[in-house]
Structure formats: C-alpha cells, structure tokens
Design a protein around this motif. Sequence first.
Motif, mmCIF file in Angstrom:
data_model
loop_
_atom_site.group_PDB
_atom_site.id
_atom_site.type_symbol
_atom_site.label_atom_id
_atom_site.label_comp_id
_atom_site.label_asym_id
_atom_site.label_seq_id
_atom_site.Cartn_x
_atom_site.Cartn_y
_atom_site.Cartn_z
ATOM 1 N N TYR A 106 0.820 -1.207 0.000
ATOM 2 C CA TYR A 106 0.000 0.000 0.000
ATOM 3 C C TYR A 106 0.860 1.266 0.000
ATOM 4 O O TYR A 106 0.447 2.301 -0.523
ATOM 5 C CB TYR A 106 -0.901 -0.002 1.234
ATOM 6 N N PHE A 135 -9.564 2.609 -7.016
ATOM 7 C CA PHE A 135 -10.414 3.687 -6.522
ATOM 8 C C PHE A 135 -11.856 3.545 -7.013
ATOM 9 O O PHE A 135 -12.797 3.837 -6.283
ATOM 10 C CB PHE A 135 -9.821 5.039 -6.898
ATOM 11 N N ASP A 145 -13.866 -0.153 0.988
ATOM 12 C CA ASP A 145 -13.194 1.095 1.303
ATOM 13 C C ASP A 145 -12.958 1.200 2.798
ATOM 14 O O ASP A 145 -11.851 1.475 3.259
ATOM 15 C CB ASP A 145 -14.053 2.273 0.820
ATOM 16 N N HIS A 149 -9.372 1.191 4.777
ATOM 17 C CA HIS A 149 -8.963 2.253 5.689
ATOM 18 C C HIS A 149 -8.582 1.679 7.049
ATOM 19 O O HIS A 149 -7.563 2.050 7.625
ATOM 20 C CB HIS A 149 -10.097 3.279 5.847
ATOM 21 N N LEU A 150 -9.377 0.772 7.528
ATOM 22 C CA LEU A 150 -9.081 0.190 8.833
ATOM 23 C C LEU A 150 -7.780 -0.600 8.795
ATOM 24 O O LEU A 150 -6.952 -0.513 9.700
ATOM 25 C CB LEU A 150 -10.241 -0.710 9.280
ATOM 26 N N SER A 153 -4.891 1.723 8.630
ATOM 27 C CA SER A 153 -4.716 2.362 9.928
ATOM 28 C C SER A 153 -3.950 1.437 10.862
ATOM 29 O O SER A 153 -3.026 1.853 11.563
ATOM 30 C CB SER A 153 -6.080 2.706 10.514
ATOM 31 N N ARG A 154 -4.336 0.188 10.848
ATOM 32 C CA ARG A 154 -3.625 -0.791 11.673
ATOM 33 C C ARG A 154 -2.175 -0.876 11.245
ATOM 34 O O ARG A 154 -1.260 -0.943 12.052
ATOM 35 C CB ARG A 154 -4.307 -2.158 11.535
ATOM 36 N N LEU A 156 -0.421 1.392 10.040
ATOM 37 C CA LEU A 156 0.307 2.576 10.513
ATOM 38 C C LEU A 156 0.771 2.403 11.952
ATOM 39 O O LEU A 156 1.828 2.894 12.336
ATOM 40 C CB LEU A 156 -0.580 3.814 10.418
ATOM 41 N N THR A 157 -0.017 1.706 12.725
ATOM 42 C CA THR A 157 0.405 1.503 14.108
ATOM 43 C C THR A 157 1.667 0.651 14.172
ATOM 44 O O THR A 157 2.386 0.669 15.165
ATOM 45 C CB THR A 157 -0.696 0.814 14.944
ATOM 46 N N TYR B 106 -4.527 9.276 12.208
ATOM 47 C CA TYR B 106 -5.169 8.242 11.417
ATOM 48 C C TYR B 106 -4.945 6.854 12.007
ATOM 49 O O TYR B 106 -5.774 5.965 11.857
ATOM 50 C CB TYR B 106 -4.638 8.287 9.985
ATOM 51 N N ASP B 107 -3.817 6.688 12.691
ATOM 52 C CA ASP B 107 -3.528 5.379 13.266
ATOM 53 C C ASP B 107 -4.521 5.021 14.371
ATOM 54 O O ASP B 107 -4.577 3.887 14.816
ATOM 55 C CB ASP B 107 -2.094 5.322 13.795
ATOM 56 N N ALA B 108 -5.300 5.997 14.778
ATOM 57 C CA ALA B 108 -6.280 5.721 15.831
ATOM 58 C C ALA B 108 -7.582 5.172 15.262
ATOM 59 O O ALA B 108 -8.415 4.649 16.004
ATOM 60 C CB ALA B 108 -6.549 6.994 16.628
ATOM 61 N N VAL B 109 -7.743 5.297 13.964
ATOM 62 C CA VAL B 109 -9.019 4.914 13.352
ATOM 63 C C VAL B 109 -9.378 3.456 13.647
ATOM 64 O O VAL B 109 -10.514 3.133 13.970
ATOM 65 C CB VAL B 109 -8.978 5.137 11.823
ATOM 66 N N CYS B 110 -8.379 2.597 13.587
ATOM 67 C CA CYS B 110 -8.673 1.184 13.763
ATOM 68 C C CYS B 110 -8.786 0.788 15.223
ATOM 69 O O CYS B 110 -9.179 -0.319 15.534
ATOM 70 C CB CYS B 110 -7.592 0.334 13.098
ATOM 71 N N LEU B 111 -8.405 1.686 16.102
ATOM 72 C CA LEU B 111 -8.372 1.347 17.526
ATOM 73 C C LEU B 111 -9.450 2.065 18.324
ATOM 74 O O LEU B 111 -9.836 1.624 19.396
ATOM 75 C CB LEU B 111 -7.009 1.724 18.125
ATOM 76 N N PRO B 115 -2.932 5.734 19.709
ATOM 77 C CA PRO B 115 -1.766 5.033 20.235
ATOM 78 C C PRO B 115 -0.589 5.976 20.457
ATOM 79 O O PRO B 115 0.390 5.611 21.075
ATOM 80 C CB PRO B 115 -1.447 4.019 19.149
ATOM 81 N N THR B 116 -0.705 7.163 19.922
ATOM 82 C CA THR B 116 0.378 8.131 20.037
ATOM 83 C C THR B 116 -0.189 9.491 20.442
ATOM 84 O O THR B 116 -1.397 9.695 20.439
ATOM 85 C CB THR B 116 1.097 8.310 18.696
ATOM 86 N N PHE B 135 -16.565 8.065 7.202
ATOM 87 C CA PHE B 135 -16.813 7.116 6.119
ATOM 88 C C PHE B 135 -17.968 7.556 5.221
ATOM 89 O O PHE B 135 -17.933 7.365 4.008
ATOM 90 C CB PHE B 135 -17.040 5.720 6.686
ATOM 91 N N LEU B 138 -16.519 10.147 2.998
ATOM 92 C CA LEU B 138 -15.659 9.579 1.970
ATOM 93 C C LEU B 138 -16.491 9.031 0.814
ATOM 94 O O LEU B 138 -16.071 9.063 -0.336
ATOM 95 C CB LEU B 138 -14.785 8.461 2.562
ATOM 96 N N LEU B 148 -7.295 10.952 0.792
ATOM 97 C CA LEU B 148 -6.930 10.359 2.074
ATOM 98 C C LEU B 148 -6.083 9.116 1.860
ATOM 99 O O LEU B 148 -5.070 8.919 2.536
ATOM 100 C CB LEU B 148 -8.186 10.022 2.874
ATOM 101 N N HIS B 149 -6.485 8.302 0.927
ATOM 102 C CA HIS B 149 -5.700 7.105 0.639
ATOM 103 C C HIS B 149 -4.273 7.472 0.251
ATOM 104 O O HIS B 149 -3.316 6.870 0.730
ATOM 105 C CB HIS B 149 -6.355 6.286 -0.472
ATOM 106 N N VAL B 152 -2.339 8.788 3.313
ATOM 107 C CA VAL B 152 -1.996 7.737 4.264
ATOM 108 C C VAL B 152 -0.906 6.838 3.690
ATOM 109 O O VAL B 152 -0.016 6.394 4.406
ATOM 110 C CB VAL B 152 -3.240 6.916 4.627
ATOM 111 N N GLN B 155 2.115 8.484 4.316
ATOM 112 C CA GLN B 155 2.423 8.367 5.728
ATOM 113 C C GLN B 155 3.086 7.021 6.027
ATOM 114 O O GLN B 155 3.993 6.941 6.844
ATOM 115 C CB GLN B 155 1.122 8.489 6.519
#
Lengths: 318, 318
Positions: A106, A135, A145, A149-150, A153-154, A156-157, B106-111, B115-116, B135, B138, B148-149, B152, B155
């Motif tokens: 990604y 897209f 989608d 994103h989820l 996001s994971r 990224l952690t 954004y890393d918080a989206v899945c949690l 986390p930071t 969502f 989007l 956003l994609h 990220v 990122q």
Amino acid sequence: MNQSVRQYRVISSTAPQCAAQAGATTRACLSDLLRLMDADAETGPASDSCPVLMRPLRAGTALFHEHGQIDAIHFVSMGSFKIYRTAEDGYEQVLGFARRGEVLGYDAVCLGQHPTAAVALEDARVFAISVRELFALLQRVPALDRLLHLAVSRQLTRAAEIADLMAAVAAEVRLARFLVLQSEQMKACGQSPVRLLLRMGRRDIASHLGVAHETVSRSFSVLADWGWLHVNNREVEILDLAQLKTFARSTRRSIDDIGVRAKASSAPAELLPRSNARELSWVAGRQGFGFDGAVTSGGICIDHPRPGATATKHSHAA
Amino acid sequence: MNQSVRQYRVISSTAPQCAAQAGATTRACLSDLLRLMDADAETGPASDSCPVLMRPLRAGTALFHEHGQIDAIHFVSMGSFKIYRTAEDGYEQVLGFARRGEVLGYDAVCLGQHPTAAVALEDARVFAISVRELFALLQRVPALDRLLHLAVSRQLTRAAEIADLMAAVAAEVRLARFLVLQSEQMKACGQSPVRLLLRMGRRDIASHLGVAHETVSRSFSVLADWGWLHVNNREVEILDLAQLKTFARSTRRSIDDIGVRAKASSAPAELLPRSNARELSWVAGRQGFGFDGAVTSGGICIDHPRPGATATKHSHAA
DNA sequence: CGCTTGCTTGAGAAATGTCAAGTCGTGTGG
DNA sequence: CCACACGACTTGACATTTCTCAAGCAAGCG
C-alpha cells in the motif's frame, strides 16, 4: 521441523523471483477478501463480479521488488512475508514481517512504485486488487473502502512498533519485544502464543532490531539462561510469557531490577551488569510553567531515575 | 530566532493542554482541505457544506493525547508537530515530526483511541474531520477518499524512514539522515533546504534517532567540524548538502571512506576511527536452489557485498 | 539578579560491534 | 552411500562506540 528449516534454506538461497512466475493466479471472490479482514460488514451487492485475484506464492519468492512498479495492493491470506529495503551498498534493512490479515504494497500507492520489497518466508497466498481499478472499486464497494482504511490504519500503528524495537533499549529487551510481538501475532492467528517457529533467520531479526546478528544470538542465549524461553534454532518456546512481557516493557533504567530478580530466581547470578537509559526526554513536568509557579519542583514526573537503584550495580561475576 | 527558542520553552514546560481549549475552532471549507493536499482533482459538488473544521493550536498544546479517544483525523495546514509515545516509566519515544500536508491521528481509526500523542512545536493549524462522519463523507466525496488514501500511503512510507534513522548506523550518520530529511521537507514546503530552524530540542532528536542526547550534541559538533554544516543551537545551516547526503547514505562499512575524505578536506585528521557494519542480511543469493541446480552460483544476487571493498579499511588517522 | 533549562564537552564504564573459530545440519557430488 | 562443502548459528576475545555521570556555559524568565 526439519521441514521448516529446509524451507528456509530455500528462502535464503533463492534470489526472489517475480511473483507472477511463481504460481497460477486464480480469480477469487471479493467476499472472501472481506471475510478475511474480519469484516463482519456484509459484502454488499457487487461483491462477486469483482477484480480480485488470488496469488499463491512459494517460499522464497518475491511478492514485489523494491522500485518495482506497483500493479496491485495485496492482502495476506496465508503464510508470512518479510518486508525490507536494500541500500545501495547491499545493506538490507528489514522493516517488518507480515502475516494473515495485513496489507502489503500500500505504501506504493502514492509513489507508483514500491519503496520496499516483500518476499514470502513460507508458502503463502495473497489477495490482489489492481491499483488501476482500486479507486473505482472502493467507490462501488463501500465495505471494501472502509475495510481498507481500517487495515491501513492498523498498518500505521506498526510504524510505532518498529520504533519500539529499534530504539533506545538494550539488545535483550529488543529481542524480548520482538518475541512478544511475534507471540501476540501468533495468538491473533489462532496459534499457540508460546511455541514460535520463527520463519526468518538471525540476520533478518538482527536487521529488524538494529543490532548485529551475533548480538541476537547472544541475546537469545541470555533470555534462555534466565529461563524465559527455550531456544532450538528457529523453534522458540516461551516458558514464562508474563515475565518476558514485563522485561520487554523495560527501558534501560528498569532493566536492573527485573534482571536481578530474574537472575535470583533462575540463573546463578553471573550475568547482567546493566544500567543505562539511552534516550528519554523524560516527561518534564518538573519545571514551573511560566504561569502558576507553584509546581516548580512538583512531582508531575512519572518515575524518577532512582540513581544507583539496583544495589548490585556491578554483579560482574563477583 | 530568539522567539523560536522562547516558543520552545513554552512547549517543554507545558503539560500539553487539550486542543479544544487552545483556540477557536472555526468552520472551514472542504475545498480548502483538498487544495492543501495538492489535490488538483476538482472538489466535486458537495464540497462546501461539509463538516470540516479548522483548529488553530498554540505552540506547546497537544492535538491529541496518548490513549485519548479519537474524535477526528487531522491534516496539518500550518506549523509542525511532534508525534510521540510515552512508556509506563515516563520514557518518551519520539516517532516523528509532522508538517504541512501530513495526516495526524489516522492510526487511531482502527483502535478507537490514539496510540500516540501529538503536540504542536510551534503555532499551528489543522483541518479536522470527525471520524463519526468520516466514512459517510468519503462516500459522498470520492476526491476526499482518494486524497486520504494517497496521504496515508505517503504516511506509511514514513515508517521506513524511522527505521532508516534508528537502525544500524553510527550516530553521526543518523543525524545526517535526519538533517537531510528535514532539509527535504523544508524544500517541499517551499522553504530553504539549507537553512533549518529545528523546532525540537536535542532530547527529542535523540529519542527519534535512538541515541543519547549528548551523543546528538557531539554528532552535531562532528558534522560541523567536518564542514558539512554550521550549528548555532537550533539554527542549522547546511554548508555542503551534497556531501551530507552522501554521508547520510553510508552504512557503517562505508563510513571510513567518506569520513576520511571529509577529514582530509576540512579537519586536521584527528577524529574518526570508524569501522563497523552492524546488521546486514546480505542478499545471499549464492547458495544453490534445491531445484534447478543451474543457478548454484549464478548472478541473480542483487548486489554483492564486495568483501573488503573500501581499501582503506582502517584509515585510523594514518 | 538568581534560577532553571538546554546545550556542550570531558572522562571513565559498559555495551555492542568486529573478527575469528568451532559446531551442526543440509545439500552436493563423487 | 558417504565425504565434502557451504551456510546458519553460537561463542569467545578484543576493539570501538556509545552511554553515563559530571561539570560548565549561555540564555530566558521570574
């Protein structure tokens, strides 16, 4: 077990081949993909006529190469991968290892080419979605989608995990953290969290932790000596996960304590001088804020260094 | 310049305050956000009636806290941020610094929680999009989804940068890499790539690089002695960006050469023994593959180690 | 004007890297 | 089938870097 070792030999001896050659790419169903990614979201209407492919990969084959043009993003369905980057002079930096449920490639979306390479550490299987249609597909299938994103996001952690592994701690702690992570990932995959079969070699681990591979070896030995785990080449059995986790949490400052305890309980008190504290940026909080001078030397600081805490500062075979 | 220092003092002495308190949150236009993110894509229909907010932040205030519940994802419009994580014992790990155009949180989206933590290093401004509506939004605005994609994805490439900074190289190289990155980011923001004003303190840099802050100081001095740059506290002027970049690329093995050249040209040959090579995982490629024995010692290998390449293996002030 | 804080520098200690040797398992080839 | 070679892994000894502790300097702020 012999088999696993054999697998690895294959891995390390093969110059990664192009994924396309590796096996038959088969058409797959989008709902399979959605199910893979723990999506309880229903698949939606257009789920079955979608350009989702499934690629099987043999151990040692590359899913994509560094600088290779991106053609698809991938979702690991089975097996595990090594993600790495190679410097001009051949130095190989391992960025991480990917498992079931993770997104691969990604990071290439914004560049058009892969900044990293991925190679299968064992026979594996991935879902592939062409970036061409990505897209458009995301618009057609909102569930996908959201899922993407989820997942990203994971992903990224994971960046923070890399930092945790490499930053500012003793080598044994880095290894402990690595093993704890592996353990948790195994558990997440439904496998035993204490019986690990590491698919990667010591050098890969070393690169990932930012230490020399000899140091990794030594660290394995140390952790084993302390009784946390049992090591047999790539088979690692975690004997005391709780203490390993505690140890993994330690910053250099706190190693003494844990180490000493460990030593007392299981090892004949020979190792472990330990007393560091690389970088820190302690949550200051001490200094008075220009404003409300009251807290000038207050106790906001979380946990003071305890200078010279361990008593056995220098156990050193004493 | 004095001003910047003053700003920092505020930062480090303040327990980060909640962003909400910091300034008036104003309603903003989605097309502004799209424009910010270099989106040449047109804004689409629903662009102006969208729940995009603009938050101004004073230097030293937190955009969000670790473990804080996520309420929005953010796009940096102005200023810079420090992203970090705090261990139980107060050890603060700096994960990175964010600038205009970057996504935060954004890393918080899945949690569901962060986390930071992120704190403004100077007065700043961010766009905020509520995760509640994320969502749905989007789906309504494909351009935003795409944007956003891409953001990220960019990122995610930062994760590799973290590894580059902290892994397996000498302290001076890490600092050089850091400075080169800073320089490139400055350039990307349209500012001078050679006159840097570092908004963060030595401790933050040290944490980010995974070394002691004293080592950062020393490394600054070394690079300055070699003539690459001119350092005055947080003002850094890069005098020879080309050579700094070359140096930044070096693995431990290659430091000798570059260091020697540097030394010869500008310093009285006193520093620099250097001769390492932490971890490597050289792309093996040598050993035969069990199958198709032809490639036994073939040239599939990507880039061979060049054993003993550097000639001046141990220049050691010779 | 003194305090605090951040930055720099020095000196000794400790950890890690490097080199080197040895073991073991596997695959190769006789 | 066995000997051999190669690579992965481990361990030891030494060299080197980095950390730690400590002191000094400069600057901003009360």
